[in-house]
Write a protein that holds these residues in place. Sequence first.
Motif, mmCIF file in Angstrom:
data_model
loop_
_atom_site.group_PDB
_atom_site.id
_atom_site.type_symbol
_atom_site.label_atom_id
_atom_site.label_comp_id
_atom_site.label_asym_id
_atom_site.label_seq_id
_atom_site.Cartn_x
_atom_site.Cartn_y
_atom_site.Cartn_z
ATOM 1 N N GLU A 149 35.710 42.543 28.403
ATOM 2 C CA GLU A 149 35.014 44.052 29.357
ATOM 3 C C GLU A 149 35.750 43.690 30.829
ATOM 4 O OE1 GLU A 149 30.733 45.484 29.636
ATOM 5 O OE2 GLU A 149 31.382 44.200 30.888
ATOM 6 N N SER A 150 36.147 42.371 31.631
ATOM 7 C CA SER A 150 36.471 42.042 32.972
ATOM 8 C C SER A 150 38.009 41.996 32.916
ATOM 9 C CB SER A 150 36.149 40.238 33.033
ATOM 10 O OG SER A 150 34.785 40.105 33.084
ATOM 11 N N ALA A 151 38.572 41.694 31.750
ATOM 12 C CA ALA A 151 40.080 42.266 31.645
ATOM 13 C C ALA A 151 40.163 43.577 31.411
ATOM 14 C CB ALA A 151 40.714 41.735 30.544
ATOM 15 N N ASP A 152 39.360 44.348 31.194
ATOM 16 C CA ASP A 152 39.615 45.545 31.308
ATOM 17 C C ASP A 152 39.249 46.519 32.776
ATOM 18 O OD1 ASP A 152 40.246 48.463 30.645
ATOM 19 O OD2 ASP A 152 38.087 48.302 30.867
ATOM 20 N N HIS A 153 38.122 45.522 33.185
ATOM 21 C CA HIS A 153 38.209 45.914 34.708
ATOM 22 C C HIS A 153 38.643 46.004 35.867
ATOM 23 C CE1 HIS A 153 32.994 46.190 33.464
ATOM 24 N NE2 HIS A 153 34.395 46.903 32.718
ATOM 25 N N ARG A 154 39.348 45.250 35.287
ATOM 26 C CA ARG A 154 41.144 44.127 36.746
ATOM 27 C C ARG A 154 41.723 45.352 36.691
ATOM 28 N NH1 ARG A 154 44.059 40.204 34.820
ATOM 29 N NH2 ARG A 154 42.912 39.768 33.227
ATOM 30 N N ASP A 155 41.962 45.766 34.801
ATOM 31 C CA ASP A 155 43.126 46.840 34.560
ATOM 32 C C ASP A 155 43.124 47.713 35.456
ATOM 33 O OD1 ASP A 155 44.505 44.697 33.860
ATOM 34 O OD2 ASP A 155 43.819 45.489 31.327
ATOM 35 N N ARG A 156 42.215 48.439 35.394
ATOM 36 C CA ARG A 156 41.367 50.011 35.759
ATOM 37 C C ARG A 156 41.608 49.672 37.468
ATOM 38 N NH1 ARG A 156 36.113 50.353 32.007
ATOM 39 N NH2 ARG A 156 35.760 51.789 33.098
ATOM 40 N N LEU A 203 36.312 39.691 41.653
ATOM 41 C CA LEU A 203 34.922 39.787 41.338
ATOM 42 C C LEU A 203 34.939 39.051 39.357
ATOM 43 C CD1 LEU A 203 32.547 39.064 41.393
ATOM 44 C CD2 LEU A 203 32.419 42.070 40.924
ATOM 45 N N GLU A 204 35.929 40.328 39.350
ATOM 46 C CA GLU A 204 35.924 40.714 37.606
ATOM 47 C C GLU A 204 36.899 39.238 36.892
ATOM 48 O OE1 GLU A 204 34.750 42.616 35.277
ATOM 49 O OE2 GLU A 204 33.962 43.998 36.502
ATOM 50 N N GLU A 205 37.637 39.001 37.815
ATOM 51 C CA GLU A 205 38.626 37.096 37.361
ATOM 52 C C GLU A 205 37.986 36.434 36.956
ATOM 53 O OE1 GLU A 205 41.858 37.720 40.863
ATOM 54 O OE2 GLU A 205 43.109 38.257 38.874
ATOM 55 N N ALA A 241 48.260 48.608 47.451
ATOM 56 C CA ALA A 241 47.948 47.185 48.753
ATOM 57 C C ALA A 241 48.350 46.722 46.561
ATOM 58 C CB ALA A 241 46.810 47.525 48.290
ATOM 59 N N ASP A 242 48.072 45.104 46.898
ATOM 60 C CA ASP A 242 48.729 44.196 46.254
ATOM 61 C C ASP A 242 47.485 43.755 46.009
ATOM 62 O OD1 ASP A 242 51.342 44.583 45.881
ATOM 63 O OD2 ASP A 242 51.631 42.927 47.712
ATOM 64 N N THR A 243 47.151 42.679 44.306
ATOM 65 C CA THR A 243 46.128 41.883 43.683
ATOM 66 C C THR A 243 46.476 40.291 43.644
ATOM 67 O OG1 THR A 243 46.394 42.603 41.487
ATOM 68 C CG2 THR A 243 44.811 44.188 42.891
ATOM 69 N N ILE A 244 45.117 39.700 43.698
ATOM 70 C CA ILE A 244 45.295 38.331 43.568
ATOM 71 C C ILE A 244 45.766 38.080 41.903
ATOM 72 C CG2 ILE A 244 44.648 36.162 43.813
ATOM 73 C CD1 ILE A 244 42.715 36.937 46.333
ATOM 74 N N PRO A 245 47.016 37.588 41.401
ATOM 75 C CA PRO A 245 47.018 37.246 39.931
ATOM 76 C C PRO A 245 46.590 36.144 39.242
ATOM 77 C CG PRO A 245 48.319 36.309 41.236
ATOM 78 C CD PRO A 245 48.090 36.315 42.558
#
Length: 159
Positions: free
Chosen positions: A55-62, A23-25, A72-76
Amino acid sequence: MSVQQPVSNDHQLARLLQIGVVLEEVVEARAGEHARTMDVDDPELEALLDDAARESADHRDRLEDLIDDLEADTIPFEEIKGLVTAQYEAESDFDGVLYDQLCNEETAYKFYDDLIEAIENSDATLSVDREYVVDTLAAIRDEEAEGVEEVTELMEKRE
């Protein structure tokens, strides 16, 4: 899998957090596409889109930090960014950009609100600090609410 039901285990929590990352991506990629393709030259709108992408990049990092704690893994991001660019057909005028951004912010707010409720209503034993996860998600949700207010204020100024 739904955020309408209590979180039942680490795997489900990780999958829901991964949905938050996607969602953030999408929000980050769409803000970038709007900034690149919009027909208007408006410094306030450009600043709003830049802030939304950051802000979305920061949320994604968190969120990725929380997912790492669950091993677990995330989608690049580049994978999602490519999909958004390929599917991008949004309006490029001022109102179209703002409505799209408002929809993104509201969707993210609702997702985090529901996810917090799903965790709080769960009696499952999780391997991560539940309070820390909820606090992190609540902070992100609050920032999404601020984003909704910023977009709404900019819309009202333009009326």
